[in-house]
Enzyme design. Structure first.
Site, PDB file in Angstrom:
ATOM      1  N   ASP A   7      43.142  33.392  37.116  1.00 19.47           N
ATOM      2  CA  ASP A   7      43.765  34.365  36.221  1.00 19.47           C
ATOM      3  C   ASP A   7      44.194  35.620  36.986  1.00 19.47           C
ATOM      4  OD1 ASP A   7      44.619  35.567  33.886  1.00 19.47           O
ATOM      5  OD2 ASP A   7      42.693  35.451  32.865  1.00 19.47           O
ATOM      6  N   GLU A  63      45.574  34.697  22.234  1.00 22.29           N
ATOM      7  CA  GLU A  63      44.697  35.784  22.671  1.00 22.29           C
ATOM      8  C   GLU A  63      45.234  37.140  22.218  1.00 22.29           C
ATOM      9  OE1 GLU A  63      45.999  37.185  27.088  1.00 22.29           O
ATOM     10  OE2 GLU A  63      44.769  35.389  27.030  1.00 22.29           O
TER      11      GLU A  63
END
Length: 662
Positions: free
Chosen positions: A415, A470
């Site tokens: 990420d 998200e």
């Protein structure tokens, strides 16, 4: 005098035409054509069914020695070919794909080529370097010129200062779409790919790229006073420093005056213009995958796609347990137990298992006994995936992969790359290769759109580069996620799989949504969330909600858990960008159909002619009669169905349906 002037103009025009050379390349079905013109500059256009949808658009590459590929180019030869073949496409929307195109290669003096391909649903080209001497690419021009002030749907870069493109190159590739005329697009903001231009009469042009290896990604910007989108690339990093999110990123503080280093013969990325006359064909294109480099892996037997129980979105929230939940072994054992009981292949340990601010994946927090968790999960036929920040993973990649593969970890979710300069796109391929070496799957989060990497390294199962669920943890009600959902199958998903992370069990009808970090919800209905597992493509697919919420909803959970994540066949049955889509997918002998709508209630008719000549049994999850008020309301029903059947389904505002047929 007038007669002499006229004669001189005629002579000049004749000389100009003689100096130019033109080549035409048509798609196999003849509906798409591109005309490449070689003269003072190199241009190409595109016509669809005889109508020009892209006017002559310049392409060039400027080298650091002053050479410009594409200006006054000297042609040395040409070749043509036609290809019609089936290629394997493991862990994708279909088990194999038809690769059908006509190709034209233009060879130029000074060791460079341009390759064009014409497919039935698009035109693509790329530069090719044949020379052995190293050089730098200073700029590349890949502009898109349109015949009129058409309407475009574009994702702007959200970060950085207006007009300061260098600051905008550091971004997460997440945003909703802005739809406006080309002339009204924001000229101060970069646009990342893919994006779509509506050419009228049903024709849409989706611009993206593929085979993006060791080269910066393509951005576009609106040009002043022209129906033109101009190309931009991130410069090569000159100086980077550790920083950003929890010291896990490398921030570019100085840039070189070039965009890429080249030290050997190579292919450059494909520039793709997907061109379709219906929206459903746009959502069904495979050009990004087809134009990726073929697989470099010989053994794929160990790669296991599937679903994953996710901790971060639901903030490690469990109820009815006798321990304090959080990043600790009891919490993760509960997630593992849930996954095992429902046939879910993986559990992920997202951010928090490694010591914060150290960017060192060998330092595990004291609350976690990782080996115990890996062994416990293995005993229950569940694999463990580890989250990793970019810098922590990159700085010690081989040791990290070796150590955790030997422990029994099955893969990584990497990420916060948040860049796509040459240094970062090279990292993506190195990470894929290293994970493949140690038989680890890879989910690239915090990254740009897919661009062929999943064909070259099939162990890369997913990519973010999407404004996923998200965002509902913190986004205001003004963010229309429902509208976005019915845009991305026609734009973002054109480039490949999406780590969208669906599966919310708290579902808000219009007006009832609010952001909540620890107990988030979705916009739209429960059945919409079920449908997204069919409509959206995610070979490594999250279940975003908490096991506690799933256990309270066993019927929905059981249905989600049995939906495959990769497919043998996919058909987009119907759809209109920004309004609705209906998609059917087959795994073995079982079909799944998913449909979603915008905030308009809609009646959908599913034509079941895609079924075989036998009787089937259907299980349908559809919006309940009160889903317009309570998004969680749904109805499940079962009934027989045949190939000649037509199924009518009512979708609530922000609604959806999911259908299993076997």
């Amino acid at each position: 005098m007038k007669k002499l002037t006229f004669l001189l103009l005629c002579v000049l025009c004749t000389l100009s035409l003689q100096a130019q050379k033109q080549f035409t390349l048509a798609s196999p079905d003849g509906n798409l054509k591109t005309t490449i013109t070689i003269g003072d500059r190199l241009t190409y256009d595109i016509t669809c069914n005889g109508r020009q949808i892209l006017t002559p658009s310049p392409i060039s590459m400027t080298l650091d020695n002053g050479t410009v590929w594409g200006e006054n180019a000297k042609l040395s030869g040409t070749s043509r070919k036609s290809v019609d073949e089936m290629i394997p496409s493991p862990f994708y929307r279909a088990s194999e794909l038809r690769n059908h195109y006509n190709g034209l290669t233009l060879r130029f003096k000074k060791d460079w080529n341009v390759e064009f391909r014409a497919y039935n649903d698009g035109i693509a080209y790329r530069f090719v370097n044949q020379g052995k001497k190293p050089f730098r690419v200073v700029t590349e021009v890949s502009d898109y010129c349109f015949p009129s002030d058409m309407t475009a749907s574009v994702p702007y870069v959200k970060s950085g200062k207006d007009g300061d493109y260098n600051s905008q190159f550091f971004n997460s590739f997440e945003n909703t779409y802005t739809t406006d005329k080309l002339s009204k697009l924001n000229k101060q903001r970069l646009m990342f790919l893919p994006l779509v231009v509506d050419a009228g009469d049903g024709v849409k042009v989706c611009i993206t790229e593929s085979d993006l290896e060791n080269y910066p990604g393509l951005y576009l910007s609106a040009s002043e006073g022209a129906n033109r989108l101009s190309s931009m690339h991130a410069p090569y990093p000159k100086r980077t420093v550790q920083g950003g999110h929890n010291q896990l990123q490398m921030l570019v503080k100085e840039h070189e005056d070039y965009i890429a280093k080249v030290d050997k013969p190579r292919n450059f990325p494909w520039r793709i213009a997907v061109v379709t006359t219906t929206d459903k064909d746009l959502a069904a294109t495979n050009l990004s995958y087809l134009l990726g480099a073929p697989s470099r892996m010989s053994d794929l037997s160990w790669i296991k796609p599937g679903k994953v129980a996710w901790d971060w979105w639901n903030d490690w929230n469990l109820d009815g347990v006798d321990f304090v939940t959080g990043v600790n072994n009891p919490t993760y054992k509960a997630y593992i137990d849930f996954a095992s009981a429902n046939g879910i292949e993986y559990v992920i340990l997202d951010e928090g298992w490694a010591v914060n601010l150290q960017a060192d994946l060998m330092q595990v927090v004291k609350e976690i006994d990782l080996k115990e968790l890996v062994d416990y999960a293995a005993s229950k036929n569940v694999g463990i995936i580890l989250w990793a920040g970019y810098h922590a993973f990159e700085r010690d990649m081989e040791n990290v992969c070796r150590h955790y593969a030997e422990m029994g970890v099955k893969g990584f979710k990497v990420d916060f790359m948040d860049r796509d300069d040459q240094e970062m796109t090279a990292f993506n391929y190195r990470a894929a290769e290293m994970c493949a070496k140690y038989k680890l799957i890879l989910d690239l989060h915090g990254t740009h759109k897919p661009a062929g990497l999943n064909r070259t390294y099939p162990n890369v199962l997913n990519f973010e580069g999407v404004n996923g669920l998200e965002q509902m943890k913190w986004s205001s009600p003004s963010v229309d996620q429902v509208k976005y959902d019915v845009m991305i199958p026609f734009i973002r998903q054109v480039s490949g799989p999406m780590d969208y992370t669906q599966g919310a069990m708290r579902n808000a009808s219009k007006g009832n949504y609010y952001p909540c970090y620890s107990e988030p919800m979705s916009q739209g209905t429960r059945c919409r969330q079920l449908a997204l597992y069919v409509v959206f493509e995610s070979p490594f697919n999250m279940l975003c909600d908490t096991p506690s919420n799933y256990m309270r909803e066993p019927e929905s959970t059981a249905f989600i858990a049995e939906i495959p994540t990769v497919w043998d066949e996919s058909i987009v049955l119907d759809g209109k960008m920004g309004e609705y889509i209906v998609t059917a997918r087959r795994k073995g002998d079982v079909w799944y159909v998913g449909g979603i709508t915008d905030w308009s209630a809609r009646d959908i008719e599913v034509d079941c002619s895609f079924l075989g000549d036998k009787s089937y049994h259907a299980t349908l999850f559809k919006d309940g009669v009160n889903a317009h008020r309570a998004g969680r309301d749904y109805k499940c029903e079962s009934f027989p169905i045949k190939k000649d059947g037509k199924l009518k389904v009512h979708l609530a505002p922000g609604g959806g349906f999911a259908l299993k047929i076997k």
